[in-house]
Design an enzyme around this catalytic site. Structure first.
Site, PDB file in Angstrom:
ATOM      1  N   GLU A 136       8.794  11.488  -5.875  1.00 38.96           N
ATOM      2  CA  GLU A 136       9.040  10.950  -4.538  1.00 38.96           C
ATOM      3  C   GLU A 136      10.328  11.535  -3.985  1.00 38.96           C
ATOM      4  O   GLU A 136      11.374  11.479  -4.646  1.00 38.96           O
ATOM      5  CB  GLU A 136       9.135   9.423  -4.603  1.00 38.96           C
ATOM      6  CG  GLU A 136       9.640   8.749  -3.353  1.00 38.96           C
ATOM      7  CD  GLU A 136       8.808   9.101  -2.124  1.00 38.96           C
ATOM      8  OE1 GLU A 136       9.397   9.611  -1.150  1.00 38.96           O
ATOM      9  OE2 GLU A 136       7.575   8.876  -2.143  1.00 38.96           O
TER      10      GLU A 136
ATOM     11  N   ASN B 280      10.529   7.281   1.130  1.00 36.76           N
ATOM     12  CA  ASN B 280      11.040   6.292   0.181  1.00 36.76           C
ATOM     13  C   ASN B 280       9.965   6.001  -0.856  1.00 36.76           C
ATOM     14  O   ASN B 280       8.788   6.311  -0.657  1.00 36.76           O
ATOM     15  CB  ASN B 280      11.383   4.993   0.912  1.00 36.76           C
ATOM     16  CG  ASN B 280      10.217   4.433   1.706  1.00 36.76           C
ATOM     17  OD1 ASN B 280      10.070   4.772   2.881  1.00 36.76           O
ATOM     18  ND2 ASN B 280       9.390   3.610   1.091  1.00 36.76           N
TER      19      ASN B 280
ATOM     20  N   THR C 158       1.974  -3.275   7.844  1.00 37.23           N
ATOM     21  CA  THR C 158       1.633  -4.645   8.221  1.00 37.23           C
ATOM     22  C   THR C 158       0.695  -5.297   7.219  1.00 37.23           C
ATOM     23  O   THR C 158       0.375  -6.485   7.348  1.00 37.23           O
ATOM     24  CB  THR C 158       0.950  -4.676   9.597  1.00 37.23           C
ATOM     25  OG1 THR C 158      -0.277  -3.943   9.537  1.00 37.23           O
ATOM     26  CG2 THR C 158       1.860  -4.078  10.674  1.00 37.23           C
TER      27      THR C 158
ATOM     28  N   ALA D 245      -2.461  -4.879   6.844  1.00 39.14           N
ATOM     29  CA  ALA D 245      -3.805  -5.121   7.362  1.00 39.14           C
ATOM     30  C   ALA D 245      -4.801  -4.202   6.657  1.00 39.14           C
ATOM     31  O   ALA D 245      -4.596  -2.994   6.590  1.00 39.14           O
ATOM     32  CB  ALA D 245      -3.842  -4.866   8.864  1.00 39.14           C
TER      33      ALA D 245
ATOM     34  N   VAL E 192       9.160  17.928  -4.285  1.00 35.23           N
ATOM     35  CA  VAL E 192       8.255  18.973  -4.765  1.00 35.23           C
ATOM     36  C   VAL E 192       8.287  20.119  -3.764  1.00 35.23           C
ATOM     37  O   VAL E 192       7.910  19.963  -2.602  1.00 35.23           O
ATOM     38  CB  VAL E 192       6.824  18.433  -4.943  1.00 35.23           C
ATOM     39  CG1 VAL E 192       5.873  19.562  -5.338  1.00 35.23           C
ATOM     40  CG2 VAL E 192       6.809  17.342  -6.010  1.00 35.23           C
TER      41      VAL E 192
ATOM     42  N   HIS F  24      -1.072   5.831  11.827  1.00 38.72           N
ATOM     43  CA  HIS F  24      -2.272   6.009  11.007  1.00 38.72           C
ATOM     44  C   HIS F  24      -2.898   7.357  11.347  1.00 38.72           C
ATOM     45  O   HIS F  24      -3.801   7.444  12.181  1.00 38.72           O
ATOM     46  CB  HIS F  24      -3.268   4.870  11.255  1.00 38.72           C
ATOM     47  CG  HIS F  24      -2.720   3.523  10.934  1.00 38.72           C
ATOM     48  ND1 HIS F  24      -3.043   2.378  11.644  1.00 38.72           N
ATOM     49  CD2 HIS F  24      -1.849   3.116   9.968  1.00 38.72           C
ATOM     50  CE1 HIS F  24      -2.406   1.342  11.131  1.00 38.72           C
ATOM     51  NE2 HIS F  24      -1.673   1.768  10.113  1.00 38.72           N
TER      52      HIS F  24
ATOM     53  N   ASN G 239      -4.770   9.098   4.072  1.00 34.29           N
ATOM     54  CA  ASN G 239      -5.522   8.985   5.317  1.00 34.29           C
ATOM     55  C   ASN G 239      -5.984  10.334   5.840  1.00 34.29           C
ATOM     56  O   ASN G 239      -6.975  10.416   6.577  1.00 34.29           O
ATOM     57  CB  ASN G 239      -4.662   8.313   6.388  1.00 34.29           C
ATOM     58  CG  ASN G 239      -4.220   6.920   6.009  1.00 34.29           C
ATOM     59  OD1 ASN G 239      -4.835   6.269   5.170  1.00 34.29           O
ATOM     60  ND2 ASN G 239      -3.138   6.443   6.618  1.00 34.29           N
TER      61      ASN G 239
ATOM     62  N   THR H  67      -5.747   2.096   5.404  1.00 36.18           N
ATOM     63  CA  THR H  67      -5.259   2.111   4.024  1.00 36.18           C
ATOM     64  C   THR H  67      -6.338   1.723   3.023  1.00 36.18           C
ATOM     65  O   THR H  67      -6.485   2.372   1.978  1.00 36.18           O
ATOM     66  CB  THR H  67      -4.044   1.178   3.875  1.00 36.18           C
ATOM     67  OG1 THR H  67      -3.017   1.594   4.780  1.00 36.18           O
ATOM     68  CG2 THR H  67      -3.505   1.220   2.460  1.00 36.18           C
TER      69      THR H  67
END
Length: 531
Positions: A36, A119, A128, A130, A239, A457, A491, A503
């Protein structure tokens, strides 16, 4: 392949976490190392920042994830001070604009709200939560229905899906009643007004512990578990390149952003699950350049508004005692403003939209005290109609080898436009949001279409497909065409036009891809035994 296979995962969000968990739980001798580029924000790796009660700690965690716009934290994150200029602004808290205006910024004049989070946990630290199910044409057509249902169910388990969160809220029930009165007769059975499925764990006091990548990782981050000893998460590790030869990936070149040390990490399989822009950027920088890479960019556009709930209509459906009890319960968890989330899901042919209606006691912006709706006793709803973008090759991101971004990668240019294909549904979404608002109360913000990129998204830039015909980057099991041991996730793989939070769909696709990796390991082991 070695006796104990090693998997390198690029990106620590829910998708990379799903790969790690499925592979480690199904392959007892496998080892997974997750890289990460950003910092770990919470004591538990990948936990949702929404769960942080202290407002100062929450603000600090969000700023740390804002990459080149991370203020006082930028140099500690390995980002040169020179890439930050005065007057910058971020998109949503916890994210940074791709086209942020400073040296090394991307170019996105027609997609100005494009943003990312850098992060541990990725956007899963800020989302959220959802997780509506895709339906009708939103689903991937080349995956059989029975398998798709099982994949979605597995993904819901990984995310701790709650189909009836806040269902006991009398205010939420009243909102559903008013929306059903307005729209119910027009909607097909099973696709009417209801609660929005979310990811998290309900608490006895009525609050939620929201899910993050930590929820998906599960036993991988539990000290002493069988899986945890074979899982490593390296934050602040960038990376730089996927190394490959003759169609076979051999590992990744990494940079430790703390020490600036560059090294090679050998891997039997590499999974790239950064995001819909930085994943294809890494492939491009590594000389892996399928024709469809970066193309077919979509999102779901949002027509949004804020409404003050009508006292007379709400009071007719909720007793004063019920109302007071709900407010008292809400006061126990003042740090989390969401008290109820309702929706009308996507259905075809007559409702090609997804409506989400979030109730909160305060509006998302400060109202002038003289405003008639200021201090509305019954609270407010923030709601938006998600509208699909039909995929086309002209929309996408390209990379310039001659111009480098703030990390030293080929810089991005995003090209994107709404067309006549979207306009009728956008117009209808405006009409519907006005109907919904009028049914619930009084507008305190006029309905408006958010700028391109606002949804966060982003889909399609590494789309999966049934054939290597130049219109897709990955096969039906998420492997990059021509590379059996290079897998992509997120996605960006979604090839369909969607109106909803993707997601859950992406985790389901990741489960399928991870199972194919496990099958590869099993076959390789069997071959070694035969030999």
């Amino acid at each position: 392949m070695s006796d104990s296979p090693t998997v390198a995962i690029v990106g620590s969000g829910p998708i990379g976490s799903a790969y790690a968990r499925v592979i480690l739980e199904s392959t007892p001798d496998a080892r997974v190392v997750m890289f990460e580029a950003g910092p770990q924000l919470t004591a538990v790796p990948g936990e949702s920042v929404r769960n942080i009660a202290d407002p100062d700690e929450k603000a600090r965690a969000r700023e740390m994830s804002q990459g080149p716009q991370s203020g006082a934290f930028r140099e500690s994150l390995g980002i040169p001070a020179g890439v930050v200029v005065e007057g910058m602004f971020t998109a949503r808290q916890g994210t940074h604009l791709l086209d942020f205006g400073g040296p090394g910024s991307a170019h996105a004049p027609t997609f100005p709200a494009a943003a990312a989070a850098t992060n541990v946990g990725g956007q899963g630290a800020h989302w959220t939560c959802a997780i509506p199910r895709p339906a009708f044409s939103e689903q991937v057509g080349f995956i059989e229905d029975a398998e798709w249902e099982e994949l979605i169910t597995t993904a819901e388990g990984l995310l701790h899906a709650q189909s009836a969160a806040f269902a006991d809220s009398p205010i939420g029930a009243a909102i559903r009643s008013l929306l059903d009165e307005e729209f119910g007769a027009e909607l097909p059975a099973g696709y009417g007004v209801g609660t929005l499925p979310v990811a998290g764990d309900p608490q006895p006091d009525g609050s939620m512990v929201w899910a993050g990548a930590n929820t998906v990782l599960g036993p991988l981050i539990e000290e002493g578990s069988r899986e945890s000893v074979r899982f490593t998460l390296r934050d602040l590790t960038l990376v730089r390149r996927i190394e490959h030869e003759g169609g076979v990936v051999t590992g990744v070149t990494i940079e430790d952003l703390r020490t600036k040390e560059v090294s090679f990490f050998a891997a039997d399989v590499v999974v790239v699950a950064a995001d819909a822009f930085r994943s294809p950027q890494l492939l491009w920088a590594s000389g892996i350049r399928p024709r469809a890479l970066g193309r077919y960019l979509t999102e779901h556009h949002v027509v949004i508004t804020t409404v003050a709930l009508d006292e007379e209509r709400m009071g007719a459906l909720i007793s004063q005692d019920e109302f007071e009890r709900e407010l008292a319960r809400r006061a126990q968890n003042a740090a989390d403003p969401v008290a109820s989330v309702n929706r009308i899901p996507f259905s075809e042919p007559d409702h090609p939209f997804s409506l989400q209606v979030m109730y909160a006691e305060n509006p998302p912006f400060a109202l002038d005290p003289s405003h008639p709706a200021s201090g509305n006793r019954w609270g407010y709803v923030n709601m938006g109609y998600g509208v699909r973008k039909h995929p086309r090759i002209e929309d996408g991101v390209t990379f310039d080898d001659a111009e480098l971004d703030y990390r030293g990668f080929p810089n991005m240019t995003i090209e994107y436009a709404l067309t006549d294909a979207e306009q009728p549904e956008l117009d209808e979404a405006h009409e519907r949001v006005r109907r919904a608002g009028a049914a619930l109360g009084t507008f305190v913000a006029e309905p408006r279409l958010l700028p391109n990129g606002s949804s966060l998204h982003y889909m399609g830039t590494m789309r999966m497909g049934p054939a290597d015909d130049g219109t897709s980057v990955a096969d039906p099991w998420s492997r990059v065409w021509g590379y059996d041991n290079l897998v992509v996730g997120g996605n960006a793989l979604i090839p369909t036009a969607n109106t909803m939070n993707p997601t859950l769909m992406s985790v389901a696709i990741a489960v399928r891809g991870a199972r194919r990796v496990v099958e590869q390991f099993s076959r390789a082991r069997e071959d070694q035994v035969v030999r």
